[in-house]
Enzyme design. Structure first.
Site, PDB file in Angstrom:
ATOM      1  N   ASP A 162      -8.535  19.351 -13.259  1.00  0.00           N
ATOM      2  CA  ASP A 162      -8.830  18.014 -13.783  1.00  0.00           C
ATOM      3  C   ASP A 162      -8.544  18.046 -15.283  1.00  0.00           C
ATOM      4  O   ASP A 162      -9.275  18.661 -16.056  1.00  0.00           O
ATOM      5  CB  ASP A 162     -10.297  17.666 -13.495  1.00  0.00           C
ATOM      6  CG  ASP A 162     -10.661  16.247 -13.923  1.00  0.00           C
ATOM      7  OD1 ASP A 162     -10.004  15.716 -14.833  1.00  0.00           O
ATOM      8  OD2 ASP A 162     -11.621  15.683 -13.355  1.00  0.00           O
ATOM      9  N   ARG A 185       0.853  -1.203   0.000  1.00  0.00           N
ATOM     10  CA  ARG A 185       0.000   0.000   0.000  1.00  0.00           C
ATOM     11  C   ARG A 185       0.881   1.241   0.000  1.00  0.00           C
ATOM     12  O   ARG A 185       0.609   2.217  -0.686  1.00  0.00           O
ATOM     13  CB  ARG A 185      -0.942   0.006   1.229  1.00  0.00           C
ATOM     14  CG  ARG A 185      -1.612   1.358   1.437  1.00  0.00           C
ATOM     15  CD  ARG A 185      -2.798   1.347   2.400  1.00  0.00           C
ATOM     16  NE  ARG A 185      -2.647   0.473   3.536  1.00  0.00           N
ATOM     17  CZ  ARG A 185      -1.836   0.691   4.579  1.00  0.00           C
ATOM     18  NH1 ARG A 185      -1.107   1.798   4.646  1.00  0.00           N
ATOM     19  NH2 ARG A 185      -1.748  -0.181   5.562  1.00  0.00           N
ATOM     20  N   TYR A 215     -17.442  16.779 -13.819  1.00  0.00           N
ATOM     21  CA  TYR A 215     -17.775  15.364 -13.949  1.00  0.00           C
ATOM     22  C   TYR A 215     -18.798  14.983 -12.855  1.00  0.00           C
ATOM     23  O   TYR A 215     -18.638  15.369 -11.684  1.00  0.00           O
ATOM     24  CB  TYR A 215     -16.490  14.547 -13.814  1.00  0.00           C
ATOM     25  CG  TYR A 215     -16.694  13.069 -13.789  1.00  0.00           C
ATOM     26  CD1 TYR A 215     -17.031  12.382 -14.949  1.00  0.00           C
ATOM     27  CD2 TYR A 215     -16.557  12.343 -12.609  1.00  0.00           C
ATOM     28  CE1 TYR A 215     -17.231  11.016 -14.931  1.00  0.00           C
ATOM     29  CE2 TYR A 215     -16.754  10.980 -12.582  1.00  0.00           C
ATOM     30  CZ  TYR A 215     -17.088  10.327 -13.745  1.00  0.00           C
ATOM     31  OH  TYR A 215     -17.281   8.977 -13.724  1.00  0.00           O
TER      32      TYR A 215
HETATM   33  C1  PLP Z   1     -14.145   9.656 -15.263  1.00  0.00           C
HETATM   34  C2  PLP Z   1     -13.767  11.001 -14.741  1.00  0.00           C
HETATM   35  C3  PLP Z   1     -13.457  11.174 -13.384  1.00  0.00           C
HETATM   36  C4  PLP Z   1     -13.557  10.049 -12.359  1.00  0.00           C
HETATM   37  O1  PLP Z   1     -12.663   9.035 -12.643  1.00  0.00           O
HETATM   38  P1  PLP Z   1     -12.914   7.471 -12.318  1.00  0.00           P
HETATM   39  O2  PLP Z   1     -11.664   6.848 -12.798  1.00  0.00           O
HETATM   40  O3  PLP Z   1     -14.135   7.055 -13.069  1.00  0.00           O
HETATM   41  O4  PLP Z   1     -13.112   7.354 -10.851  1.00  0.00           O
HETATM   42  C5  PLP Z   1     -13.069  12.435 -12.973  1.00  0.00           C
HETATM   43  N1  PLP Z   1     -13.019  13.481 -13.842  1.00  0.00           N
HETATM   44  C6  PLP Z   1     -13.324  13.345 -15.151  1.00  0.00           C
HETATM   45  C7  PLP Z   1     -13.245  14.527 -16.046  1.00  0.00           C
HETATM   46  C8  PLP Z   1     -13.718  12.105 -15.641  1.00  0.00           C
HETATM   47  O5  PLP Z   1     -14.035  11.981 -16.935  1.00  0.00           O
END
Ligand code: PLP
Length: 400
Positions: free
Chosen positions: A189, A64, A116
């Protein structure tokens, strides 16, 4: 060279900053393994590591806390984003959850309004009840973003660009500057653009987050997340939280993601070629009210996109004329494009946000931010663009 606790394998140092992006996709963080000479980083399928004497380990004690396959992926992704530090997680949502644990009850976050859906759910249903406050604003409106800041309380700006599914483009440099005016961090993001087309750290962001499930993995076969940063304080705390919270990826997942990343530069170029062809085909269609693609000069933030992105990506959204039932028939009528959630894989996926990815967002909120019932989102894969356009053409006919 010998490897021990002071010098574990693989090395985390980034010796490759002078290499081009595509070369780093293939090699960053992945020197040949020293014992056997394996060219691919092995999948270290182990939970624990031998100690030569009490406390005498070779840089790894428990999986971990650390695993060499994960280290290689973390170093690779840090290199691609131009970050010093990479920290990987079991999913994009695990990365988001861990990032918000940097904050304390009473702290305030200003977030993009059409983030998202899963991010929205984490903010609203997990952290809001624990006393962290969130404001959702349209970050393409910088004055509204500034007005949402609460000096002394706002600790983070959460930027998603392009947004999902409306593909709005937020000015990263301006948002990072706003965040820094009130001593807040700017997290971006970067899942949709990928480091191939957009480098938020170079634009002033403090940390970049990815769902590696999407373009980085690229083959719809693995779930993962990552945060990359140049900030020693943020990264140090994230490494501590990664180990404490424990939402870490397994070595097989890290291996698959790394293998996907080796072709990221090639795939992104092909995604973009296909997306442009699809966007242009849809723009000329009489049953389409609106096509949203950052690479079209009709896009409201086209100039910002041109300034901060080196490519416009593979996502296209459009509004189909007619009601929800027509839109449902349309997305069920494609033969090459697969009706499914998610995005970023080599295969094209089509979906209806109001009924699928964004169904957890209340209808009133969806409408307020512009997600109409007839809005369709396409993750354009790397198939032949002519086949994708022909597929949409027959879907128009079959769904009437
Ligand atoms: C899919 C997504 C997430 C979340 O990711 P997971 O791997 O599904 O947990 C976060 N931000 C964006 C822009 C995404 O497309």
């Amino acid at each position: 060279m010998s490897y021990g606790s002071d010098n574990p394998w693989p090395p985390r140092d980034l010796l490759d900053a002078h290499l081009g992006f595509g070369t780093r996709c293939i090699h960053a963080g992945q020197p040949a393994e020293p014992v056997t000479g394996a060219v691919m980083v092995p999948i270290y399928q182990t939970s624990t590591y031998v100690q030569d004497g009490v406390g005498g380990h070779r840089g790894y004690e428990y999986a971990r806390t650390g695993n060499p396959t994960r280290t290689a992926l973390e170093t690779c992704l840090a290199s691609l984003e131009g970050g010093k530090h990479g920290i990987c997680f079991a999913s994009g949502c695990a990365a988001t959850t861990t990032a918000i644990h940097l904050l304390q009850p009473g702290d305030h976050v200003v977030s993009s309004d059409d983030v998202y859906g899963g991010t929205w759910r984490i903010f609203q249903t997990v952290f809001q009840p624990l006393g962290i406050e969130f404001s959702f604003v349209d970050m393409t409106d910088l004055e509204a973003t500034r007005a949402a800041l609460r000096p002394g309380k706002t600790k983070m700006l959460w930027v998603e660009t392009p947004t999902n599914p409306l593909l709005k483009i937020v000015d990263i440099e301006a948002c990072a500057a706003l965040a820094h005016e009130v001593d807040a961090w700017c997290f971006v993001d970067n899942t949709f653009a990928t480091p191939c087309f957009q480098n938020p750290l170079a634009l002033g962001a403090d940390a970049v987050l990815h769902s590696t499930t999407k373009y980085l993995g690229g083959h719809s076969d693995v779930v993962g997340g990552a945060i990359l940063s140049n900030d020693d304080e943020i990264a140090g705390n994230l490494f501590r939280l990664q180990n404490s919270i424990g939402a870490t990826p397994g070595p097989q997942d890290c291996f698959l993601t790394m293998r996907g990343v080796k072709t990221l530069h090639l795939r992104m170029a092909a995604h973009e070629r296909g997306a442009r062809a699809v966007a242009e085909f849809l723009s000329g269609h009489e049953e389409v009210d609106r096509v949203i693609y950052p690479g079209l000069s009709s896009h409201p933030q086209y100039e910002v996109a041109r300034r901060q992105m080196s490519g416009f990506g593979g996502m296209v959204s459009f509004e189909l004329r007619g009601d929800l039932a027509r839109a449902e028939r349309f997305v069920s009528s494609t033969r090459v494009m697969t009706l499914a959630e998610s995005l970023g894989g080599v295969e094209s996926l089509i979906e209806l946000p109001a009924a699928m990815t964004h169904a957890s967002v209340p209808k009133a909120t969806r409408e307020a931010i512009g997600i109409a019932d007839g809005l369709i989102r396409v993750s354009v894969g790397v198939e032949e663009p002519d086949d994708l356009c022909a597929d949409l053409k027959q879907a128009f006919e079959r769904s009437r």
